[in-house]
Design an enzyme around this catalytic site. Structure first.
Site, PDB file in Angstrom:
ATOM      1  N   CYS A  91      -5.960  43.799 -20.023  1.00  0.00           N
ATOM      2  CA  CYS A  91      -5.799  44.984 -19.997  1.00  0.00           C
ATOM      3  C   CYS A  91      -4.700  45.635 -18.750  1.00  0.00           C
ATOM      4  CB  CYS A  91      -7.183  46.382 -19.688  1.00  0.00           C
ATOM      5  SG  CYS A  91      -8.272  45.997 -20.435  1.00  0.00           S
ATOM      6  N   HIS A 364      -6.341  54.321 -24.431  1.00  0.00           N
ATOM      7  CA  HIS A 364      -5.910  52.348 -23.874  1.00  0.00           C
ATOM      8  C   HIS A 364      -5.134  51.959 -24.458  1.00  0.00           C
ATOM      9  CE1 HIS A 364      -5.866  49.422 -21.484  1.00  0.00           C
ATOM     10  NE2 HIS A 364      -7.240  49.373 -21.068  1.00  0.00           N
ATOM     11  N   CYS A 394      -7.640  47.179 -14.022  1.00  0.00           N
ATOM     12  CA  CYS A 394      -8.148  46.822 -14.163  1.00  0.00           C
ATOM     13  C   CYS A 394      -8.580  45.968 -15.346  1.00  0.00           C
ATOM     14  CB  CYS A 394     -10.126  46.956 -14.316  1.00  0.00           C
ATOM     15  SG  CYS A 394     -10.759  48.010 -14.727  1.00  0.00           S
ATOM     16  N   GLY A 396      -9.723  42.519 -18.244  1.00  0.00           N
ATOM     17  CA  GLY A 396     -11.339  41.538 -18.509  1.00  0.00           C
ATOM     18  C   GLY A 396     -11.210  40.432 -17.761  1.00  0.00           C
TER      19      GLY A 396
END
Length: 408
Positions: A91, A364, A394, A396
């Site tokens: 992300c 997102h 944040c 993965g």
């Protein structure tokens, strides 16, 4: 001392990430190419002078594959001498692209770099493995890296966030996004995406659900309860039990996240132009801001989404700043529990966080979001005549990316 200046940026609207979405019919290379050429139109730069195009993407397969950063640059009609690359930090990929672009400039090795990201989530193929272990059972025995939604629910359980808490946060995100759209707060960076015949494919945010209420959200099912309790092929335990066995503080997982309080699945792309202070001044370019500090951290890969707090602490320390020095925050709304935990951990004023809504309302587009958030916070700093913004995400695998931007 060298500085990495943000000259300008553009981004697409976020289209619904499904077959009927406004951007689905366009190749992801095309979305990114339109952003690259939008930068040329907006800034007047000669693409042959760009020393690299650094692009974040999380899919890396099929029509996103074969180095979309290079291929989109060619598709845009830029000179073959302009290179491009693609990176994946889940992300945080787009934000990491901007960090690497800034690093090239700050190191003195480059003077003009484009950073960006792209993700057509409606194009994602099947076959994704159930857990994020790269098909390595030995790693799975060490770290049961479960799907992110399970981790988000585990975080909410440990933090004591109720379904009402996360739904209330989601309503705020929708309300703020609706007001921002009505007020034109995104117009500065938004690029109308066009079809091959020149007609407009999408020129507005497509994902938000204005008028969302606590009552409407309360009717949604928990998105990850069935997944958490199901048997997993090749594993002796359910996802929930894997996480519970990993943490003494957990005896069960309260599945509070739904499609209404988690980030939306969307398509989109974004790009920003970064230049050294020396080049910008020599060319007479006006910068909109500068990269003050960047940081990336790792954290527990099982809870996975707790790294924003240490990422903020690190990026503030590198800048010699404190929480109180930040005027506006963008904490990516991967799941509602993540910004709620980050605000609680660091005593951040909620009125300064995601003031125009976030990924719960807007969506997102994984590889593009970080670059979009940099533009969002810079646009809002200008609109409010404030100075400093912080973007944190944040990712993965248990990581966090953070960037402090200042207006120049």
């Amino acid at each position: 001392m060298r500085e990495a200046w943000i000259i300008d940026g553009v981004r697409t609207p976020r289209g619904r990430g499904k077959a009927g979405g406004g951007l689905h019919h366009l190749h992801p290379q095309e979305l990114l190419a339109q952003c690259l050429n939008g930068l040329v139109e907006r800034t007047g730069i000669d693409p042959s002078r760009v020393e690299d195009v650094v692009i974040g993407n999380a899919e890396f397969n099929n029509d996103h594959g074969a180095c979309i950063g290079r291929l989109a640059t060619l598709h845009a009609g830029w000179p073959v001498t302009t290179p491009g690359m693609t990176l994946n930090r889940y992300c945080g990929s787009g934000q990491q692209a901007a960090t690497f672009a800034a690093m090239g400039i700050l190191s003195g090795q480059q003077d003009l770099v484009v950073a960006g990201g792209v993700e057509s989530m409606s194009h994602w193929g099947g076959g994704t493995e159930a857990t994020m272990i790269g098909q390595n059972p030995a790693l799975g025995e060490r770290y049961p890296i479960v799907p992110q939604g399970i981790s988000a629910d585990a975080i909410a359980t440990l933090e004591g966030f109720t379904r009402e808490d996360v739904d209330a946060f989601a309503v705020t995100s929708q309300d703020r996004a609706a007001k921002a759209i009505a007020g034109g707060h995104f117009d500065r960076s938004l690029l109308a995406v066009r079809n091959a015949d020149g007609s407009v494919a999408l020129d507005r945010e497509e994902f938000p659900r204005p008028g969302t209420t606590l009552e409407s959200l309360a009717g949604l099912r928990a998105a990850f309860a069935a997944m958490g309790g199901a048997a997993v092929e090749g594993f002796p335990k359910t996802f929930d039990q894997m996480v519970i066995d990993h943490y003494d503080a957990l005896t069960s997982i309260d599945h509070v996240h739904t499609g209404g309080n988690s980030s939306g699945v969307v398509d989109g792309a974004a790009a920003v132009l970064l230049a050294s202070k020396e080049l910008a001044q020599a060319e007479g370019w006006t910068a909109r801001g500068r990269i003050r500090s960047t940081a990336v951290v790792g954290s527990d890969p099982v809870l996975m989404l707790t790294a924003p707090t240490p990422a903020v602490e690190r990026v503030l320390a590198k800048a010699g700043m404190s929480v109180g020095d930040i005027d506006l925050w963008e904490i990516n709304e991967a799941f509602a529990a993540i910004p709620l935990k980050t605000m609680r951990d660091l005593s951040i004023d909620p009125d300064k966080v995601n003031v125009n809504g976030g990924a719960i309302a807007l969506g997102h587009p994984i590889g593009a979001t970080g670059v979009m958030l940099l533009q969002t916070v810079l646009d809002e700093l200008e609109r409010r005549d404030l100075s400093t913004g912080l973007v944190v995400m944040c990712t993965g695998g248990g990581m966090g990316t953070a960037t402090i931007v200042e207006r120049t």
